[in-house]
Scaffold this active site. Structure first.
Site, PDB file in Angstrom:
ATOM      1  N   GLU A 109      -9.078  11.601  12.919  1.00 52.40           N
ATOM      2  CA  GLU A 109      -9.238  11.371  11.510  1.00 52.40           C
ATOM      3  C   GLU A 109     -10.843  11.072  11.595  1.00 52.40           C
ATOM      4  O   GLU A 109     -11.090   9.822  12.416  1.00 52.40           O
ATOM      5  CB  GLU A 109      -9.269   9.624  11.038  1.00 52.40           C
ATOM      6  CG  GLU A 109      -7.386   9.833  10.831  1.00 52.40           C
ATOM      7  CD  GLU A 109      -6.985   8.154   9.855  1.00 52.40           C
ATOM      8  OE1 GLU A 109      -8.424   7.681  10.501  1.00 52.40           O
ATOM      9  OE2 GLU A 109      -6.010   7.560  10.263  1.00 52.40           O
ATOM     10  N   HIS A 146     -11.798   8.515  15.144  1.00 52.13           N
ATOM     11  CA  HIS A 146     -10.384   7.921  15.545  1.00 52.13           C
ATOM     12  C   HIS A 146      -9.597   9.331  15.331  1.00 52.13           C
ATOM     13  O   HIS A 146      -8.772   9.438  14.674  1.00 52.13           O
ATOM     14  CB  HIS A 146     -10.102   6.650  14.808  1.00 52.13           C
ATOM     15  CG  HIS A 146     -10.715   5.774  14.273  1.00 52.13           C
ATOM     16  ND1 HIS A 146     -11.092   5.494  12.816  1.00 52.13           N
ATOM     17  CD2 HIS A 146     -11.993   4.628  14.665  1.00 52.13           C
ATOM     18  CE1 HIS A 146     -11.825   4.481  12.180  1.00 52.13           C
ATOM     19  NE2 HIS A 146     -12.597   3.674  14.385  1.00 52.13           N
ATOM     20  N   HIS A 183       1.271  -1.056   0.789  1.00 52.41           N
ATOM     21  CA  HIS A 183       0.283  -0.369  -0.011  1.00 52.41           C
ATOM     22  C   HIS A 183       0.407   0.544   0.365  1.00 52.41           C
ATOM     23  O   HIS A 183       1.727   1.345   0.932  1.00 52.41           O
ATOM     24  CB  HIS A 183      -0.827  -0.154   1.133  1.00 52.41           C
ATOM     25  CG  HIS A 183      -1.904  -1.191   1.540  1.00 52.41           C
ATOM     26  ND1 HIS A 183      -3.188  -0.571   0.879  1.00 52.41           N
ATOM     27  CD2 HIS A 183      -2.298  -2.651   1.420  1.00 52.41           C
ATOM     28  CE1 HIS A 183      -3.857  -1.283   0.974  1.00 52.41           C
ATOM     29  NE2 HIS A 183      -3.432  -2.782   1.832  1.00 52.41           N
ATOM     30  N   HIS A 239      -7.050   1.699  14.289  1.00 57.38           N
ATOM     31  CA  HIS A 239      -8.222   1.116  14.338  1.00 57.38           C
ATOM     32  C   HIS A 239      -8.160   0.675  12.674  1.00 57.38           C
ATOM     33  O   HIS A 239      -6.696   0.280  13.130  1.00 57.38           O
ATOM     34  CB  HIS A 239      -8.752   2.002  13.651  1.00 57.38           C
ATOM     35  CG  HIS A 239      -7.914   3.496  13.282  1.00 57.38           C
ATOM     36  ND1 HIS A 239      -7.442   3.756  13.912  1.00 57.38           N
ATOM     37  CD2 HIS A 239      -8.605   3.598  11.924  1.00 57.38           C
ATOM     38  CE1 HIS A 239      -6.790   5.332  13.182  1.00 57.38           C
ATOM     39  NE2 HIS A 239      -7.486   4.803  11.983  1.00 57.38           N
ATOM     40  N   HIS A 274      -4.138   0.164  12.077  1.00 55.28           N
ATOM     41  CA  HIS A 274      -2.678   1.274  12.668  1.00 55.28           C
ATOM     42  C   HIS A 274      -2.918   2.406  13.374  1.00 55.28           C
ATOM     43  O   HIS A 274      -4.637   2.374  13.938  1.00 55.28           O
ATOM     44  CB  HIS A 274      -2.517   2.116  10.786  1.00 55.28           C
ATOM     45  CG  HIS A 274      -3.785   3.128  10.226  1.00 55.28           C
ATOM     46  ND1 HIS A 274      -5.216   2.442  10.103  1.00 55.28           N
ATOM     47  CD2 HIS A 274      -3.980   4.658  10.714  1.00 55.28           C
ATOM     48  CE1 HIS A 274      -5.457   3.455   9.413  1.00 55.28           C
ATOM     49  NE2 HIS A 274      -5.162   4.781   9.927  1.00 55.28           N
ATOM     50  N   TYR A 282     -18.517   0.765   2.265  1.00 56.69           N
ATOM     51  CA  TYR A 282     -16.303   1.279   2.746  1.00 56.69           C
ATOM     52  C   TYR A 282     -15.723  -0.137   3.142  1.00 56.69           C
ATOM     53  O   TYR A 282     -16.434  -1.040   4.049  1.00 56.69           O
ATOM     54  CB  TYR A 282     -16.279   2.185   3.816  1.00 56.69           C
ATOM     55  CG  TYR A 282     -14.986   1.985   4.497  1.00 56.69           C
ATOM     56  CD1 TYR A 282     -13.963   2.872   3.729  1.00 56.69           C
ATOM     57  CD2 TYR A 282     -14.705   1.991   5.304  1.00 56.69           C
ATOM     58  CE1 TYR A 282     -12.559   3.098   3.920  1.00 56.69           C
ATOM     59  CE2 TYR A 282     -12.991   2.244   5.989  1.00 56.69           C
ATOM     60  CZ  TYR A 282     -12.207   2.701   4.469  1.00 56.69           C
ATOM     61  OH  TYR A 282     -10.999   3.194   5.238  1.00 56.69           O
TER      62      TYR A 282
END
Length: 442
Positions: free
Chosen positions: A346, A370, A297, A376, A340, A355
């Site tokens: 966020e 978060h 990623h 999360h 992470h 989602y």
């Protein structure tokens, strides 16, 4: 010309030096403030930055109007108790993830865009011009002879349900779910609900109230000269003015408080304008998504549409990040977002679709928070599915999630914790993640 009946048309670009006139020859030539402006209009300057800001950051526009903004009655206090400003430092919030179900419309309650605003979480302070607020709006009626000015920050509007027709001093914008609108600090506007007025239902959406530096396009760095959001895809309005210029009520947010004053005529009386401070709209379908075409990623910063920088380079006061439809082609890679903890806080919302990291519990119109260093990631269902998936090229379609991301901790409001539909069972979505350690797996 009436703004109610004006044809929607736009100018292309973000931060451009625009020029627009609703009546020919209304713009002066060569001088911004001549002794007598064309058509006997009043010149008025609105500055969105300090006069001495660097040229490439300076934002201002000249407006040529039938009456200047100073023509208004005396202000009186106005009550909007659910639109709060800045973080409440006395609010004790556990370092846990939070999620809200979609906030429902209250039966029989009629409210416009301003009265229907609710702050869910905020940080910083409008007086020191730092931080942001994360809000939702529930609007069931149009603003008629009513206008709003926010002196505390610019507003990034993300419709989730129902179109918005936004009349501004510079002209008209119409935005629908999948698009966004950005209204600069200090610019007067009002919002009509064309879908609700036509019997198609009320409007709901999200708002970022940015107290800090103005949103701008992020730097691209190694990405190069193309990618993410293109300046040309942002659209600014062309000049339009109310005729007849009927009296309005002006609501102003100033220092975290609300005030009201009568005006003898419409504040939407700008016949011509030029400059680079303007409201704009943007269709997120034009976002050029960047992603991995091998494995692993890239960081989610590659989905940044707009950024409000802070005094620390690379660490934003606020970022606006989207997760739009896109292809996933990475080999031997867990494709949803990884688990992470993040320095940045966020606030996430879902405009439509599903989602991928929360396929069941996160609904359009809902929100999650978060905060800094709160763990999360994918729920149990998403983890199991992604761990066993046949990794063929996959198109994530019919989905649009977003984040308001800030370097400062976001503090939920009393409304968010006590009145909004807080998901009391949110943490249960990770409860089934067991210790899977297998020393012989190899």
């Amino acid at each position: 010309m009436s703004t109610d009946n004006a044809t929607l048309s736009y100018q292309s670009g973000f931060g451009n030096e625009y020029a627009s006139e609703a009546v020919p020859h209304a713009l002066p030539r060569g001088r911004n403030s001549p002794q007598r402006a064309p058509l006997d209009l009043y010149p008025e300057l609105i500055s969105g930055t300090a006069f001495t800001a660097p040229r490439h950051e300076n934002r201002r526009s000249w407006m040529y109007r039938r009456q200047p903004s100073v023509v208004a009655g005396r202000y009186q206090p106005y009550t909007q108790a659910l639109w709060t400003t800045g973080g409440d430092k006395n609010m004790a919030i556990a370092p846990e993830p939070l999620r809200w179900h979609p906030i429902p419309f209250e039966p029989g309650v009629e409210q416009d865009f301003v009265d229907g605003m609710r702050t869910l979480a905020a940080n910083g302070d409008a007086e020191s011009q730092t931080g942001m607020g994360s809000l939702v709006y529930l609007a069931t009626r149009s603003m008629e002879q009513r206008a709003f000015v926010n002196a505390d920050g610019e507003l990034l509007i993300v419709p989730q349900q129902g179109r918005l027709r936004i009349t501004t001093e510079m002209g008209l914008l119409e935005v629908q779910p999948g698009e966004i609108a950005l209204i600069p600090r200090g610019v007067a506007f009002k919002i009509a609900l064309p879908d609700s007025d036509a019997g198609a239902g009320p409007s709901r959406g999200y708002v970022c109230e940015n107290y800090g530096a103005q949103f701008r396009l992020p730097e691209l760095g190694p990405i190069g000269s193309n990618g993410l959001a293109n300046a040309r895809d942002f659209l600014a309005p062309v000049a339009a003015f109310d005729e007849p210029a009927e009296p309005h009520e002006l609501i102003k947010k100033f220092g975290g408080r609300f005030w009201r004053a009568p005006t003898r005529s419409s504040p939407f009386n700008v016949v011509a304008w030029h400059g680079n401070l303007a409201p704009v709209k943007y269709d997120t379908a034009h976002f050029m998504t960047i992603g991995s075409i091998s494995f692993d990623h890239p960081d989610p910063s590659i989905f940044t549409v707009l950024t409000s920088p802070s005094d620390t380079p690379g660490t934003a006061n606020c970022d606006f990040v989207i997760f739009p439809p896109r292809w996933l082609v990475m080999e031997n890679t867990f494709r949803p977002p990884w688990y992470h903890r993040n320095l940045m806080s966020e606030f996430m919302g879902l405009v439509y679709g599903e989602y991928d990291a929360k396929p069941g519990g996160f609904k359009p119109g809902g929100a999650s928070l978060h905060n800094c260093m709160v763990p999360h990631g994918p729920d149990e269902e998403a983890f199991d599915k992604a761990s066993q998936a046949d990794l063929k090229p996959q198109k994530l379609d019919n989905t649009l999630a977003f984040m308001f991301e800030s370097r400062y901790r976001l503090v939920p409001t009393a409304y968010a914790m006590n009145q909004a539909p807080l998901d009391q069972d949110y943490a249960d979505c990770w409860a089934g993640l067991k210790d899977q350690f297998n020393a012989d797996a190899g």
